[in-house]
Design an enzyme around this catalytic site. Structure first.
Site, PDB file in Angstrom:
ATOM      1  N   LEU A 126      23.104  41.403  12.785  1.00  0.00           N
ATOM      2  CA  LEU A 126      21.984  41.932  12.010  1.00  0.00           C
ATOM      3  C   LEU A 126      20.672  41.719  12.781  1.00  0.00           C
ATOM      4  O   LEU A 126      19.901  42.640  12.999  1.00  0.00           O
ATOM      5  CB  LEU A 126      21.923  41.228  10.644  1.00  0.00           C
ATOM      6  CG  LEU A 126      20.801  41.651   9.703  1.00  0.00           C
ATOM      7  CD1 LEU A 126      20.949  43.111   9.292  1.00  0.00           C
ATOM      8  CD2 LEU A 126      20.782  40.766   8.443  1.00  0.00           C
ATOM      9  N   SER A 133      13.701  37.619  10.316  1.00  0.00           N
ATOM     10  CA  SER A 133      13.433  37.557   8.873  1.00  0.00           C
ATOM     11  C   SER A 133      13.235  38.941   8.273  1.00  0.00           C
ATOM     12  O   SER A 133      13.433  39.126   7.072  1.00  0.00           O
ATOM     13  CB  SER A 133      12.170  36.713   8.617  1.00  0.00           C
ATOM     14  OG  SER A 133      12.342  35.413   9.103  1.00  0.00           O
ATOM     15  N   THR A 164      26.390  34.882  16.611  1.00  0.00           N
ATOM     16  CA  THR A 164      27.389  33.802  16.606  1.00  0.00           C
ATOM     17  C   THR A 164      28.738  34.399  16.993  1.00  0.00           C
ATOM     18  O   THR A 164      29.122  35.442  16.458  1.00  0.00           O
ATOM     19  CB  THR A 164      27.453  33.155  15.204  1.00  0.00           C
ATOM     20  OG1 THR A 164      26.170  32.605  14.912  1.00  0.00           O
ATOM     21  CG2 THR A 164      28.505  32.052  15.131  1.00  0.00           C
ATOM     22  N   GLY A 344      19.883   2.413  13.231  1.00  0.00           N
ATOM     23  CA  GLY A 344      18.870   1.797  14.087  1.00  0.00           C
ATOM     24  C   GLY A 344      18.893   2.408  15.482  1.00  0.00           C
ATOM     25  O   GLY A 344      19.097   3.622  15.643  1.00  0.00           O
ATOM     26  N   GLU A 368      20.822  32.513   8.586  1.00  0.00           N
ATOM     27  CA  GLU A 368      21.198  33.171   7.301  1.00  0.00           C
ATOM     28  C   GLU A 368      19.983  33.263   6.376  1.00  0.00           C
ATOM     29  O   GLU A 368      20.095  33.082   5.157  1.00  0.00           O
ATOM     30  CB  GLU A 368      22.353  32.435   6.614  1.00  0.00           C
ATOM     31  CG  GLU A 368      23.571  32.338   7.504  1.00  0.00           C
ATOM     32  CD  GLU A 368      24.772  33.122   7.038  1.00  0.00           C
ATOM     33  OE1 GLU A 368      24.718  33.749   5.968  1.00  0.00           O
ATOM     34  OE2 GLU A 368      25.766  33.118   7.786  1.00  0.00           O
TER      35      GLU A 368
HETATM   36  C1  LIG Z   1      22.258  29.265  16.127  1.00  0.00           C
HETATM   37  C2  LIG Z   1      21.903  30.573  15.479  1.00  0.00           C
HETATM   38  C3  LIG Z   1      22.909  31.435  15.071  1.00  0.00           C
HETATM   39  C4  LIG Z   1      22.595  32.661  14.503  1.00  0.00           C
HETATM   40  N1  LIG Z   1      23.602  33.535  14.195  1.00  0.00           N
HETATM   41  C5  LIG Z   1      23.300  34.796  13.780  1.00  0.00           C
HETATM   42  C6  LIG Z   1      24.336  35.763  13.602  1.00  0.00           C
HETATM   43  O1  LIG Z   1      25.518  35.496  13.772  1.00  0.00           O
HETATM   44  N2  LIG Z   1      23.973  37.029  13.247  1.00  0.00           N
HETATM   45  C7  LIG Z   1      22.674  37.389  13.056  1.00  0.00           C
HETATM   46  O2  LIG Z   1      22.416  38.551  12.725  1.00  0.00           O
HETATM   47  N3  LIG Z   1      21.665  36.489  13.205  1.00  0.00           N
HETATM   48  C8  LIG Z   1      21.951  35.198  13.577  1.00  0.00           C
HETATM   49  N4  LIG Z   1      20.938  34.278  13.767  1.00  0.00           N
HETATM   50  C9  LIG Z   1      19.548  34.701  13.609  1.00  0.00           C
HETATM   51  C10 LIG Z   1      18.855  34.053  12.414  1.00  0.00           C
HETATM   52  O3  LIG Z   1      19.327  34.592  11.228  1.00  0.00           O
HETATM   53  C11 LIG Z   1      17.332  34.251  12.612  1.00  0.00           C
HETATM   54  O4  LIG Z   1      16.949  33.381  13.662  1.00  0.00           O
HETATM   55  C12 LIG Z   1      16.553  33.948  11.363  1.00  0.00           C
HETATM   56  O5  LIG Z   1      16.785  34.932  10.386  1.00  0.00           O
HETATM   57  C13 LIG Z   1      15.046  33.885  11.646  1.00  0.00           C
HETATM   58  O6  LIG Z   1      14.609  34.983  12.368  1.00  0.00           O
HETATM   59  P1  LIG Z   1      13.674  34.759  13.666  1.00  0.00           P
HETATM   60  O7  LIG Z   1      14.348  33.736  14.516  1.00  0.00           O
HETATM   61  O8  LIG Z   1      13.406  36.085  14.257  1.00  0.00           O
HETATM   62  O9  LIG Z   1      12.348  34.105  13.103  1.00  0.00           O
HETATM   63  P2  LIG Z   1      11.079  34.931  12.489  1.00  0.00           P
HETATM   64  O10 LIG Z   1      11.551  35.962  11.525  1.00  0.00           O
HETATM   65  O11 LIG Z   1      10.240  35.405  13.620  1.00  0.00           O
HETATM   66  O12 LIG Z   1      10.345  33.770  11.722  1.00  0.00           O
HETATM   67  C14 LIG Z   1       9.535  32.790  12.395  1.00  0.00           C
HETATM   68  C15 LIG Z   1       8.980  31.834  11.342  1.00  0.00           C
HETATM   69  O13 LIG Z   1       8.165  32.557  10.407  1.00  0.00           O
HETATM   70  C16 LIG Z   1       8.640  32.335   9.087  1.00  0.00           C
HETATM   71  N5  LIG Z   1       8.459  33.564   8.303  1.00  0.00           N
HETATM   72  C17 LIG Z   1       8.799  34.823   8.656  1.00  0.00           C
HETATM   73  N6  LIG Z   1       8.502  35.690   7.700  1.00  0.00           N
HETATM   74  C18 LIG Z   1       7.970  34.959   6.679  1.00  0.00           C
HETATM   75  C19 LIG Z   1       7.455  35.283   5.380  1.00  0.00           C
HETATM   76  N7  LIG Z   1       7.472  36.528   4.901  1.00  0.00           N
HETATM   77  N8  LIG Z   1       6.961  34.272   4.620  1.00  0.00           N
HETATM   78  C20 LIG Z   1       6.964  32.988   5.086  1.00  0.00           C
HETATM   79  N9  LIG Z   1       7.432  32.624   6.295  1.00  0.00           N
HETATM   80  C21 LIG Z   1       7.935  33.600   7.078  1.00  0.00           C
HETATM   81  C22 LIG Z   1      10.106  31.979   9.237  1.00  0.00           C
HETATM   82  O14 LIG Z   1      10.571  31.224   8.119  1.00  0.00           O
HETATM   83  C23 LIG Z   1      10.069  31.162  10.511  1.00  0.00           C
HETATM   84  O15 LIG Z   1       9.708  29.832  10.215  1.00  0.00           O
HETATM   85  C24 LIG Z   1      21.239  33.019  14.305  1.00  0.00           C
HETATM   86  C25 LIG Z   1      20.219  32.136  14.689  1.00  0.00           C
HETATM   87  C26 LIG Z   1      20.528  30.924  15.273  1.00  0.00           C
HETATM   88  C27 LIG Z   1      19.407  30.020  15.706  1.00  0.00           C
END
Ligand SMILES: Cc1cc2nc3c(=O)[nH]c(=O)nc-3n(C[C@H](O)[C@H](O)[C@H](O)COP(=O)(O)OP(=O)(O)OC[C@H]3O[C@@H](n4cnc5c(N)ncnc54)[C@H](O)[C@@H]3O)c2cc1C
Length: 394
Positions: A126, A133, A164, A344, A368
């Protein structure tokens, strides 16, 4: 410390016994070394699949175990208590099968028994580099290339971040844009791993969950025929998000297992380690820290089970799934951090697993849907007035 569980049937109790045995014999002994070597344990998923544990919540006629979600999640929790990367993998694999079970045609569903039996491992695509997000901002495109109706072929071009099992999976459930109509312009595809033009980047170098491979997948003119579109064109985001509601419960269960593992290690250590002439668990300051950890684990378990029971009763549960994911993962972060404190200086070394648990807990607040996004889902539901008060029987 064994967890006391209430399960609905003897069959469920037997499944939990089987899981504990597999976790003790096959998972726990390998976890630390595989995490340190950053090795993905593909064979473990075959073992779990053959034991019938990968497809538990799916209908028996689709090759699943026909178990309620409250049972599946407790099995998942036991797996994650032994090895969090495997727990996450089981949850993501389940997510990758979800659209096929709910929206697949009978012909498409013929793939399911192999998937649920662990012979085929799935991945869920996705997120994109600029769209985590906000998945509706995705740019990966799927263009129809011949064929009519559900039998059409498509060509996919773009990149999917953070996948993943990226590079290890046998099939990829991919959300891609079929029109420019925002969230309604996204469709859901099943892409076999051996499709021409599909490749995985070098895996990400992560803080934790190092036994779970995470990689960007590149789609360079990947042609998929043989009826690859799940549901109708334009339904992709709703299929993806419906899967995420269930997936969030999976991550809540995994986080609870991880926290339980950290609590167990901390209690065992606190019973042995002595200061000022007695075991540290008998110092009230430390005993109370352990008590708070135990309360946090039980709270997380109760919260995900409550949401699971709504799901099992076919009731709306999206808001409760977000609450469960938020509570369980925030609690896991706190419990694993406090477990380091209980040990500790030793807790801060790689000689004990608690520092790894703490690194593993962090990502559960991120994937997620980050916990900020969970709060967004919950607060929007509150703004709409929340769910009406109802009482249903099982
Ligand atoms: C180890 C790992 C495995 C993963 N596996 C998968 C997978 O299998 N398939 C897949 O599709 N994705 C996967 N992901 C992706 C994961 O779902 C995204 O990293 C996550 O949704 C956040 O998106 P981003 O990293 O682009 O952060 P961003 O969307 O750029 O967000 C950055 C920060 O801003 C905050 N933020 C963003 N929008 C808002 C809002 N409207 N209000 C308040 N705060 C906000 C977020 O909470 C975050 O703290 C994986 C990620 C990791 C690290």
């Amino acid at each position: 410390m064994p967890v006391r569980r209430l399960v609905p049937t003897q069959e469920a109790a037997d499944l939990l016994d089987l899981t504990r045995q597999l976790a003790r014999d096959e998972l726990a002994p390998r976890a630390a070394a595989a995490e340190a070597a950053e090795e993905f344990p593909r064979d473990v998923f075959r073992t779990l699949g053959r034991a019938g544990l990968l497809g538990l919540p799916y209908a028996e006629e689709l090759g699943g175990g026909g178990q309620p979600y409250e049972v599946y999640l407790q099995v998942l929790e036991e797996i994650a208590a032994a090895w969090a990367s495997v727990g996450v993998g089981v949850s993501v694999h389940g997510l990758s099968c979800f659209g096929l079970a709910t929206r697949g045609t009978p012909a498409q569903q013929e793939w399911l028994p192999e998937m649920l039996g662990g012979e085929q491992l799935g991945a869920y695509c996705l997120s994109e580099p600029h769209a985590g997000s906000d998945p509706a901002a995705m740019r990966t495109r799927a263009v129809r290339d011949g064929g009519v109706g559900g039998k059409g072929a498509y060509v996919l071009t773009g990149e999917k971040a953070w996948t993943t099992h990226g590079g290890h999976a046998d099939f990829y459930k991919v959300m891609a844009r079929t029109s420019d109509d925002g969230a309604r312009g996204i469709s859901c595809f099943l892409v076999p791993a051996d499709s021409e033009g599909l490749s995985a980047d070098t895996a990400e170098r992560k803080m934790g969950l190092t036994g779970s491979t995470t990689a960007t997948m590149r789609f360079e003119g990947v042609r998929v025929d043989a009826d690859p579109c799940l549901g109708e064109e334009g339904e992709g985001l709703s299929i993806a998000l419906a899967g995420l509601d269930a997936g969030r419960l999976g991550i809540a269960a995994v986080a609870t297992g991880l926290a339980q593992g950290a609590l167990d290690d901390a209690v065992a250590y606190a019973q042995e380690r002595e200061t000022f002439g007695k075991p540290i668990i008998e110092h009230q300051g430390l005993g109370f820290l352990l008590a708070d950890m135990a309360a946090a684990v039980e709270t997380a378990r109760a919260t995900y089970l409550s949401a699971a029971r709504l799901r099992d009763a076919d009731q709306p549960y999206g808001q409760q799934a977000s609450i469960a994911k938020l509570v369980a993962t925030d609690n896991a972060m706190k419990v694993t951090t406090d477990a380091v404190q209980v040990l500790g200086g030793y807790g801060y070394t790689r000689d004990f697993p608690v520092e790894r648990y703490m690194r593993e807990a962090k990502v559960m607040q991120i994937f997620e849907g980050t916990n900020q996004i969970q709060r967004l889902v919950i607060s929007r539901a509150l703004a709409r007035g929340g769910a009406p008060t109802t009482t249903v029987t099982p």
